[in-house]
Scaffold this motif. Sequence first.
Motif, short mmCIF file in Angstrom:
data_model
loop_
_atom_site.label_atom_id
_atom_site.label_comp_id
_atom_site.label_asym_id
_atom_site.label_seq_id
_atom_site.Cartn_x
_atom_site.Cartn_y
_atom_site.Cartn_z
N LEU A 90 35.21 37.40 47.11
CA LEU A 90 36.64 37.28 46.80
C LEU A 90 36.88 36.20 45.75
O LEU A 90 37.71 36.39 44.85
N ALA A 91 36.17 35.09 45.84
CA ALA A 91 36.34 34.02 44.85
C ALA A 91 35.95 34.50 43.45
O ALA A 91 36.66 34.24 42.47
N SER A 92 34.84 35.23 43.35
CA SER A 92 34.42 35.73 42.03
C SER A 92 35.40 36.78 41.50
O SER A 92 35.72 36.79 40.31
N LEU A 93 35.89 37.65 42.38
CA LEU A 93 36.85 38.66 41.93
C LEU A 93 38.19 38.03 41.53
O LEU A 93 38.84 38.50 40.59
N THR A 94 38.58 36.98 42.23
CA THR A 94 39.82 36.28 41.88
C THR A 94 39.70 35.63 40.50
O THR A 94 40.63 35.70 39.69
N GLU A 95 38.54 35.04 40.25
CA GLU A 95 38.31 34.43 38.94
C GLU A 95 38.34 35.48 37.84
O GLU A 95 38.94 35.28 36.78
#
Length: 102
Positions: A55-60
């Motif tokens: 989720l953190a990578s997709l949010t970035e």
Amino acid sequence: MRTKFKKQRFWIRWIIPALSVACFAYFGFHSWHGAYGLNSAEALEIRRVELTARLASLTERRQHLERKVMLLSDGAVEADMLDERARLLLNVAREDEVVYFN
């Protein structure tokens, strides 16, 4: 006065303890190995950590794409964004240029 004594059977006094042990064993086994048991809780925790990182990578990535869209769509297109998109879509470059695509 005569009384009649009933002889108690030996196994009758062990029925309740045997049923109790059976219930404890059944629920104990399923609390450890069941679908919602302790082993499943560990697996779910590992999965939660993996999904949080994803989720953190997709949010970035989404924020990066939103910044690019904002530069393209606010009415005044940035010249470098227009140049980059034209070169990428049309696959053109001058002879003296070196092009690196991300």
